[in-house]
Design an enzyme around this catalytic site. Structure first.
Site, PDB file in Angstrom:
ATOM      1  N   ASP A   1       0.833  -1.200   0.000  1.00  0.00           N
ATOM      2  CA  ASP A   1       0.000   0.000   0.000  1.00  0.00           C
ATOM      3  C   ASP A   1       0.872   1.257   0.000  1.00  0.00           C
ATOM      4  O   ASP A   1       2.080   1.203   0.268  1.00  0.00           O
ATOM      5  CB  ASP A   1      -0.889  -0.027   1.255  1.00  0.00           C
ATOM      6  CG  ASP A   1      -2.213   0.690   1.066  1.00  0.00           C
ATOM      7  OD1 ASP A   1      -2.305   1.538   0.166  1.00  0.00           O
ATOM      8  OD2 ASP A   1      -3.142   0.404   1.821  1.00  0.00           O
TER       9      ASP A   1
ATOM     10  N   ASP B   1     -10.841   1.845  -2.941  1.00  0.00           N
ATOM     11  CA  ASP B   1     -11.398   1.583  -1.605  1.00  0.00           C
ATOM     12  C   ASP B   1     -12.914   1.668  -1.627  1.00  0.00           C
ATOM     13  O   ASP B   1     -13.569   1.333  -0.644  1.00  0.00           O
ATOM     14  CB  ASP B   1     -10.853   2.590  -0.588  1.00  0.00           C
ATOM     15  CG  ASP B   1      -9.481   2.190  -0.092  1.00  0.00           C
ATOM     16  OD1 ASP B   1      -9.071   1.039  -0.331  1.00  0.00           O
ATOM     17  OD2 ASP B   1      -8.805   3.038   0.525  1.00  0.00           O
TER      18      ASP B   1
HETATM   19  C1  GLA Z   1      -5.760   1.765   2.295  1.00  0.00           C
HETATM   20  C2  GLA Z   1      -6.160   0.610   1.405  1.00  0.00           C
HETATM   21  C3  GLA Z   1      -7.187  -0.240   2.123  1.00  0.00           C
HETATM   22  C4  GLA Z   1      -6.616  -0.739   3.420  1.00  0.00           C
HETATM   23  C5  GLA Z   1      -6.141   0.428   4.269  1.00  0.00           C
HETATM   24  C6  GLA Z   1      -5.386  -0.037   5.478  1.00  0.00           C
HETATM   25  O1  GLA Z   1      -6.810   2.655   2.471  1.00  0.00           O
HETATM   26  O2  GLA Z   1      -6.622   1.062   0.181  1.00  0.00           O
HETATM   27  O3  GLA Z   1      -7.587  -1.321   1.310  1.00  0.00           O
HETATM   28  O4  GLA Z   1      -5.552  -1.612   3.152  1.00  0.00           O
HETATM   29  O5  GLA Z   1      -5.294   1.296   3.545  1.00  0.00           O
HETATM   30  O6  GLA Z   1      -4.952   1.002   6.272  1.00  0.00           O
END
Ligand code: GLA
Length: 686
Positions: free
Chosen positions: A441, A504
């Protein structure tokens, strides 16, 4: 007057050096086999205000002379000179497994600049690749202020330009606009490629899904990019794409060179569908061939509150419905309780996992699943031990207090020490634990990068390099690219990563829009999509389980719901749908994708995946309008003479490919959030 011609299955790309010594585009379009016709038209200054160099469709225009148009290359030499006068000095044919690889050599010998323009004709994929290598062969350093990958020329005006705009949780929203006089710019300045625009261009001449001319390209680069479309006063439309020249400067010392990212480009005379098929095939070729697992991810269920106990419970339920890979998301490391702690401290949190990760991994493996884990290696929290020990490892201005976003700083991955840290940290994590999948990420943009304006480029390059090194050491580990959702969806990322986290936003209806735009250029096989809880945490929209599954089954299926709240009936439905996905995933992940037309006034969304032996039709009706009108799905890409078998309208049916393509399947979905999947199997061998 040397001519250079690249031929692919259905296209020709031709260039020539003209009488004035300029390297000009002669043709980019349908295939022309008689290359003797491919000569540039004579041109001349139209007036003292409309000079030849500004009018000519050049392959790689540089700064200087009477050029006021977009330029690919701008430098400042040691003595302050900024004008370049490169000439073509020759060409080389390189051996290349991928296709014919032609290099055109240009040189400004007075100042010791070489420009090698690379062209690869990917014959079967029907695409070309272009990039440039800028070299310093002189005695002094010089500074590159702009270095695009390529400029392309389309011999028409008033085209339609298409790209994706967006933001966090609303990535990849297709838009199109009419090109007219002036410029259209799409770009990223954030260090990651994709939250606001996509590093690609699509220009068409009134095309639809199955007909019309389309010129398109996508940059293989995960960082700051810029694409500029310029409709010229003199006819034609230019499009330039490459590293963004915003806040960019790169000093090249004698003997050094800069290789720009490649751009993958093509021409289709059969609409946007053909473009997508070619780009998907290209994307799949970058990827490892294995079909992607059905995964479970814990983020929406347990957020930062991950423990051996709650993850074990989720793993058991995930296995029960058929998941093959169990991924523990954020929260397992350092002093991570929420956003403000832990990033950089990649040791297992013993309060949450007293005996390390091994008991959970063992449990997951005993359940017959692989194990995956979330990391955010380019980041550090101010409160982390890593930051205390290495405050100079982040991107920062020499004197100003650096800003946090999501309570975190961005590590300067351009620093060799940071690269070593990341490689060793992941190597250690993957060596001491049996981990098959990493979700990588990056939850904030870069900012305050300090004095060195080449660092945007260096960070993006280092990302690719570091991931490649980790994969060298752990070739069986798949790595998913996530950047606050879909912040890194580009071909550069795909050249080392194995999956994209698309957004997300896991609302199944919003996802239909995001996924449709994604499908224009990027392969379905890399498009991760999860089934999550209802109402959705973000949109608060309630959507039935079947529709949520069907929406997520359009990509590589994942489940992100809190299964501990599922009823037995929901678990049973989930089990059946996961099994159905596995039955057709080869077609979904490796087939041709078609965005079908909907003849109904009702808002049906129709999509088809096809391989010679099978097609899968997805139909969605988010909201039934007055009159409950049905629709008809006319399929594409079938053999007209073959017979196909499918279940629709409460009966098994057999029809010819011609019937399915020209007549089509009638569908009557009822109510809101109705959806259906119809599998169409060919009878007999293709
Ligand atoms: C980001 C990612 C999510 C999750 C969060 C965790 O927002 O896109 O899918 O992994 O971080 O903190």
């Amino acid at each position: 007057m040397p001519e250079f011609v690249l031929t692919t299955r259905t296209t020709t790309y031709a260039m020539a050096v003209d009488d004035a010594g300029l390297l000009r585009t002669v043709h980019w379009g349908g295939r022309i086999d008689d290359v003797s016709d491919l000569i540039p038209l004579p041109m001349w200054d139209l007036s003292t205000n409309d000079m030849y160099a500004d009018i000519a469709a050049e392959e790689y225009p540089v700064h200087g002379r009477f050029r006021y148009k977009e330029q690919c290359l701008a430098v400042t030499f040691a003595d302050g000179t900024r004008e370049m006068r490169p000439v073509v000095t020759g060409s080389t044919e390189l051996d290349d497994d991928d296709g014919r690889h032609l290099v055109l050599h240009l040189e400004d010998s007075e100042f010791g600049v070489t420009i090698d323009l690379h062209y690869v004709a990917l014959h079967d994929l029907d695409l070309i690749e272009r990039w440039a290598v800028i070299g310093n062969t002189g005695p002094e350093p010089f500074t590159i202020e702009a270095a695009a990958s390529a400029q392309f020329h389309v011999p028409f005006q008033d085209l339609t330009f298409r790209n994706m705009h967006g933001m966090w949780a609303a990535e990849l929203q297709e838009f199109s606009q009419q090109v007219s006089y002036g410029k259209i710019v799409v770009e990223s300045r954030k260090g990651v490629s994709n939250h606001n625009h996509n590093p690609s261009f699509i220009l068409d001449d009134g095309a639809d899904e199955t007909s019309g001319q389309v010129w398109f390209g996508a940059l293989k680069y995960p960082g700051n990019f810029k694409a500029v479309v310029e409709q010229s006063q003199y006819g034609g439309t230019a499009v330039q794409i490459g590293i963004n020249d915003y806040d960019f400067a790169l000093r090249l010392v004698p003997g050094q060179s800069l290789r720009t990212p490649a751009v993958v480009a093509g021409y289709s005379d059969s609409g946007l569908g053909t473009m997508s098929h070619r780009m998907h095939a290209y994307g799949r070729d970058l990827m490892r061939p294995a079909l992607r697992d059905v995964l479970y991810n814990s983020w929406e269920a347990t957020s930062f509150d991950v423990t051996t106990a709650n993850q074990t419970r989720l793993a058991q339920l995930a296995q029960r419905i058929g998941a093959e890979l169990f991924v523990v998301d954020d929260g397992w490391f350092g002093r991570r309780g929420a956003e403000a702690d832990g990033l950089g401290d990649w040791w297992v949190n013993r309060d949450k996992f007293p005996d390390g990760l091994t008991p959970l991994i063992d449990e997951v493996q005993q359940l017959g699943m692989r194990f995956g884990i979330w990391v955010e290696p380019e980041m550090v929290n101010p409160r982390a031990d890593l930051y205390r020990d290495h405050p100079d490892w982040i991107h920062r201005d020499p004197v100003r207090e650096p800003d946090t976003a999501r309570d975190q700083y961005v590590l300067n991955l351009a620093l060799p020490a940071v690269q070593e840290f990341v490689v060793e940290m992941l190597d250690d994590l993957l060596s001491t634990n049996d981990i098959s999948y990493v979700k990588w990420d990056a939850n904030r943009p870069m900012s305050q990068v300090g004095v060195d304006r080449s660092v945007w480029l260096a960070h993006a390059r280092a990302l690719i390099d570091v991931v490649a090194r980790i994969k060298d050491r752990h070739p069986d580990v798949m790595i998913e690219a996530c950047a606050s959702g879909g912040g890194r969806i580009d071909l550069g990322t795909l050249s080392v990563f194995d999956d994209f986290w698309t957004s997300d936003n896991t609302d199944a209806l919003d996802r239909l829009t995001i996924q449709r735009s994604y499908s224009l250029l990027y392969p379905i096989k890399a498009m991760r999509a999860w089934v999550t809880d209802s109402p959705n945490f973000l949109t608060q929209r309630s959507i039935p389980l079947k529709f949520r599954f069907h929406s997520a089954m359009m990509g590589t299926l994942g489940i992100g719901a809190d299964l501990s709240h599922f009823s037995d009936e929901d678990l049973e439905t989930s089990t059946q749908l996961v099994a159905q996905y596995k039955d057709v995933r080869e077609t979904i992940q490796n087939g041709d994708f078609h965005r079908l037309s909907n003849p109904s006034p009702n808002d049906y969304r129709l999509f088809q995946y096809s391989r010679p032996e099978q097609s899968v039709l997805f139909a969605f009706l988010p909201s039934s309008r007055i009159g409950r009108r049905g629709t008809r799905a006319r399929l594409r890409g079938l053999d007209p003479d073959a017979r196909y078998r499918f279940y629709a309208n409460w009966a098994w049916q057999q029809k010819s490919g011609a019937w399915l393509m020209h007549h089509g399947i009638d569908l009557w979905l009822m109510g809101d959030y109705a959806s259906e999947i119809i599998t169409v199997d060919r009878i007999g061998q293709p």
